[in-house]
Enzyme design. Sequence first.
Site, short mmCIF file in Angstrom:
data_model
loop_
_atom_site.label_atom_id
_atom_site.label_comp_id
_atom_site.label_asym_id
_atom_site.label_seq_id
_atom_site.Cartn_x
_atom_site.Cartn_y
_atom_site.Cartn_z
N ASP A 221 42.59 44.84 38.28
CA ASP A 221 41.79 43.81 38.41
C ASP A 221 42.21 42.89 39.64
O ASP A 221 43.77 42.81 39.45
CB ASP A 221 42.16 43.13 36.96
N GLU A 283 39.69 46.76 42.31
CA GLU A 283 38.72 45.68 42.41
C GLU A 283 39.18 44.50 43.16
O GLU A 283 39.96 43.72 43.04
CB GLU A 283 38.68 44.86 40.89
C1 GLC Z 1 38.03 40.37 37.23
C2 GLC Z 1 37.25 40.77 36.04
C3 GLC Z 1 36.54 39.42 35.42
C4 GLC Z 1 37.75 38.54 35.10
C5 GLC Z 1 38.64 38.26 36.33
C6 GLC Z 1 39.84 37.50 35.99
O1 GLC Z 1 37.28 39.76 38.41
O2 GLC Z 1 36.44 41.61 36.36
O3 GLC Z 1 35.83 39.90 34.52
O4 GLC Z 1 37.10 37.15 34.82
O5 GLC Z 1 38.92 39.31 36.99
O6 GLC Z 1 40.68 38.22 35.19
#
Ligand code: GLC
Length: 572
Positions: A221, A283
């Site tokens: 994440d 991500e």
């Molecule tokens: C990422 C996740 C999202 C979350 C953010 C903070 O972007 O996909 O859902 O709100 O991180 O953890």
Amino acid sequence: MHSVNTPTTRTRDGADTDWWREAVIYQIYPRSFADSDGDGIGDLPGIIARLDHLVALGVDALWLSPFYPSPQADAGYDVADYRDVDPIFGRLADADRLITEAHDRGLRVVVDLVPNHTSSAHAWFVEALAAAPGSPARDRYVFRDGRGPGGDEPPNSWRSVFGGPAWTRTDNPDGTPGQWYLHLFDAGQPDLNWDSKQVRDEFVEILRFWLDRGVDGFRVDVAHGLVKQADLADWHYPEETTSGGHVEQPRPPMWDQDGVHEIYRQWRTVLDAYPGARILVAEAWVQPAERLAAYVRPDEMHQAFNFEYLEAAWSAEAQRTVIGRSLAAADAVGAPTTWVLSNHDVLRHATRLALPVGAPRPRGIGTDDPQPDTALGLRRARAATLLMLALPGSAYLYQGEELGLPEHTTLPDEVRQDPTWLRSGHTERGRDGCRVPIPWEADSPSYGFGPTDASWLPQPPIWAEYALDRQRDVPGSTYEMYRTALRLRHEHGLGRGGLRWMESPDDVLAFRIGSGTDTGAETGGEVIVVTNLSAGPVALPPGTELVHASGPLTATGQVPTDVTAWARRRAR
Ligand code: GLC
Ligand code: MG
């Protein structure tokens, strides 16, 4: 037990170390997939009971959004304990059983890792609040004195991705106002200090905890956020807070700092010490594609989500460009490209693609907004999916897209739970519309989501039309379109093929892909992909016959607007 869709690469033997290079990975959002106990919140036993759906669909792996103990300030992306399961989702033993049951079915399991921040309920943060400024306990997070008289102003100008300042002030034990802490997301998600050795060591142990339990990988994440520019310099482009850089601006001090790469190199050595191929998926909202590619260099992560592809406009030019750029950038570092159209953070693509071409992506749609054209959106979504599933590399699917689900665009504002809605001062609706529990059976309570009518977000009545049992074995349904596509993708080796563009009119994409044996045999061989983004129908290339399509062809066998067709050379 396995359907004909079961790809033969679904084995866990040592030879299969490259499974991820062409894997189709299905994202489960546990809250909204399947509820076993009727409390209206999906859970791990619910997922286990529905694993055969993933086998029938023909995917290779599943990725689970967080199921760890959490106050749920950001739907579980605020983790209070990285080594357990929240009681709303089940118990640790359920996670173990899920991993085993998935493996028994030849499915790999990727879990979510949230290293940028913990929950404010995490023991470390509780300890930090009770400790003095400058203490080791505070050094695990980013605490600073405020600016201005009395320290009443936040330490810098940074904004939270969810709206409002990225800093919250704490109270001293005696009740006087104290230091501020950084949170790039919700106030319940304090950012960790990745200069701290304790933080680094702890996450290595967390990786090992789940690797020992048998997981096949981690989706990381906010992978571009862990390291901040040391001086925490002010940043004056607040509108770009989520993005890792734009050519016309300097790189933001909170995103995509070079220091993150050292962390992933260390993690890679941890994963590589385990048998089988365990993977890291970034991500990282980083542009351009060349900077994103740095995350998937051979000694770092295996994959990174291709958000530039997700955000590309539905035009032939935009699609051709992003596909070409993505392949080139990943090739340069020897990584597979990934493709993704939907996830739990964006408008579902069956709705997004109905918006005017080139329009900015809204963060949520509500009742008073213009309502998208559902039929147009679905038509384009199906075409986009069939295009995506023909591309080389790995593809990510988000639960419910195989049913053609649109965004829920008429959720009552009172039921919204995404912190974006509140923190933006009710100017951005947020992400609840793509997180609504999914429909399995048209005539069951909560459309088969659970045994009762309970659903943590209300399901719209149109869910009945999209329910799995209304689509299974129905020729032309979105579900059957996905199933056939995944089977053919496997049979023709599309995920590992080289893409060769063909001559075509400007508004039409046409390419050849696949194992390239031009035999016309029952399985295997090259596939010719045509996506028509022009205003009128186009013919398939001469000498070819249809294999699969996202919608019916015209009476004369032409590919209509917003349809993707897969064809093959006619047998001689
Ligand atoms: C990422 C996740 C999202 C979350 C953010 C903070 O972007 O996909 O859902 O709100 O991180 O953890
Ligand atoms: Mg439940």
